[in-house]
Scaffold this active site. Structure first.
Site, PDB file in Angstrom:
ATOM      1  N   ASP A  71       0.827  -1.206   0.000  1.00  0.00           N
ATOM      2  CA  ASP A  71       0.000   0.000   0.000  1.00  0.00           C
ATOM      3  C   ASP A  71       0.863   1.258   0.000  1.00  0.00           C
ATOM      4  O   ASP A  71       2.080   1.206   0.163  1.00  0.00           O
ATOM      5  CB  ASP A  71      -0.956   0.013   1.207  1.00  0.00           C
ATOM      6  CG  ASP A  71      -0.302  -0.462   2.508  1.00  0.00           C
ATOM      7  OD1 ASP A  71       0.929  -0.331   2.634  1.00  0.00           O
ATOM      8  OD2 ASP A  71      -1.014  -0.964   3.390  1.00  0.00           O
ATOM      9  N   ASN A 142      -7.996  -3.980  14.413  1.00  0.00           N
ATOM     10  CA  ASN A 142      -9.341  -4.350  13.939  1.00  0.00           C
ATOM     11  C   ASN A 142      -9.294  -5.438  12.861  1.00  0.00           C
ATOM     12  O   ASN A 142     -10.285  -5.690  12.189  1.00  0.00           O
ATOM     13  CB  ASN A 142     -10.085  -3.118  13.416  1.00  0.00           C
ATOM     14  CG  ASN A 142      -9.397  -2.486  12.209  1.00  0.00           C
ATOM     15  OD1 ASN A 142      -8.341  -2.961  11.772  1.00  0.00           O
ATOM     16  ND2 ASN A 142      -9.977  -1.435  11.672  1.00  0.00           N
ATOM     17  N   HIS A 144      -7.392  -5.423  10.143  1.00  0.00           N
ATOM     18  CA  HIS A 144      -7.119  -5.015   8.759  1.00  0.00           C
ATOM     19  C   HIS A 144      -5.773  -5.561   8.286  1.00  0.00           C
ATOM     20  O   HIS A 144      -4.843  -5.704   9.067  1.00  0.00           O
ATOM     21  CB  HIS A 144      -7.226  -3.493   8.571  1.00  0.00           C
ATOM     22  CG  HIS A 144      -6.098  -2.684   9.133  1.00  0.00           C
ATOM     23  ND1 HIS A 144      -6.301  -1.641  10.005  1.00  0.00           N
ATOM     24  CD2 HIS A 144      -4.754  -2.721   8.933  1.00  0.00           C
ATOM     25  CE1 HIS A 144      -5.138  -1.089  10.317  1.00  0.00           C
ATOM     26  NE2 HIS A 144      -4.184  -1.737   9.672  1.00  0.00           N
ATOM     27  N   GLU A 149      -9.909  -2.428   5.425  1.00  0.00           N
ATOM     28  CA  GLU A 149     -10.572  -2.248   6.709  1.00  0.00           C
ATOM     29  C   GLU A 149     -11.805  -3.155   6.795  1.00  0.00           C
ATOM     30  O   GLU A 149     -12.244  -3.718   5.788  1.00  0.00           O
ATOM     31  CB  GLU A 149     -10.992  -0.776   6.867  1.00  0.00           C
ATOM     32  CG  GLU A 149      -9.837   0.228   6.856  1.00  0.00           C
ATOM     33  CD  GLU A 149      -9.004   0.228   8.141  1.00  0.00           C
ATOM     34  OE1 GLU A 149      -9.400  -0.433   9.122  1.00  0.00           O
ATOM     35  OE2 GLU A 149      -7.948   0.885   8.158  1.00  0.00           O
TER      36      GLU A 149
END
Length: 242
Positions: A71, A142, A144, A149
């Site tokens: 990313d 979380n 990800h 996400e």
């Protein structure tokens, strides 16, 4: 364990880093022109230090390797070059090994302001090299992976996404003002990730325990925990500290 992921408990961050690096070293020794999938953040830094050592000891060469990063931010102000993932990779790995910089790819130029690009062309570029031989991933609190996400689709490809408020707040410490923090990034999608031939996930930090438990106990993909996409892959190793 309800899936065929290989979970390996490590006693320290050093052990985790060495084991992960050894997976990369094995792949590169078997195929000197390996296509590597790389991630940024604090979790893989120890891995990169081990890979640099292996290069310095003439155990491996990256001369014929190609890399694709997971990313990158988009719409970053020029003054923050040192916050780009490209800078991170150059600083922590590329400048210390013999990889050809022309063979290191990122999903976007972080300073680009064009939000209407064909981001999926990154997937095509990876395919043109016959896919990733090995990919390292970190994980968020979380669940990800990359910037996928909760709510990300299993068939998602490389795309631009809005950063969550919690991510923006967490990143604000690196910028003069919260207004300067990028609001968007471009990430490999879950389907892009799952095309890698081998995936190594490193789980570092107590805050990741809930996400790790979700992955350990998943039989199938749950979009509330993007990391559970990995249960659909048959060659995943998870290194965690326990």
């Amino acid at each position: 364990m309800n899936n065929n992921i290989n979970f390996i408990k490590c006693s320290s961050y050093e052990e985790l880093s060495k084991k992960t690096a050894n997976d990369f070293i094995t792949v590169i020794k078997n195929k000197p022109n390996s296509v590597l999938g790389l991630a940024t953040g604090s979790s893989p830094m120890g891995v990169y230090k081990e890979l640099i050592k292996a290069y310095e000891n003439k155990e491996i060469s990256f001369r014929d390797c190609v890399s694709f990063n997971l990313d990158e931010y988009i719409g970053l102000k020029k003054e923050y070059e040192d916050q780009t993932y490209k800078y991170f990779m150059n600083d922590n790995l590329f400048s210390k090994i013999d990889i050809n910089k022309d063979n290191t790819f990122f999903p976007i130029d972080a300073f680009s302001t064009n939000m209407n690009q064909d981001f999926e062309s990154y997937d095509s570029k990876i395919d043109s090299y016959n896919g990733l031989d090995i990919l390292i991933l970190g994980i968020g609190n979380n669940g990800h992976i990359g910037f996928n996400e909760p709510g990300s689709l299993i068939d998602s490809k490389t795309r631009m996404i809005d950063l969550t408020e919690s991510t923006i707040k967490a990143n604000s410490r690196f910028f003069k003002s919260e207004n300067d923090v990028p609001r968007k990034s471009v990430t490999m999608g879950l389907s892009t990730i799952l095309k890698a031939k081998k995936i190594v996930l490193v789980v570092v930090g107590d805050s990741k325990k809930e996400a790790l438990n979700a992955l350990m106990n998943s039989k199938s993909f749950d979009s509330n925990w993007p990391c559970t996409a990995l249960v659909n892959h048959d060659n995943v190793v998870v290194y965690y500290i326990g």
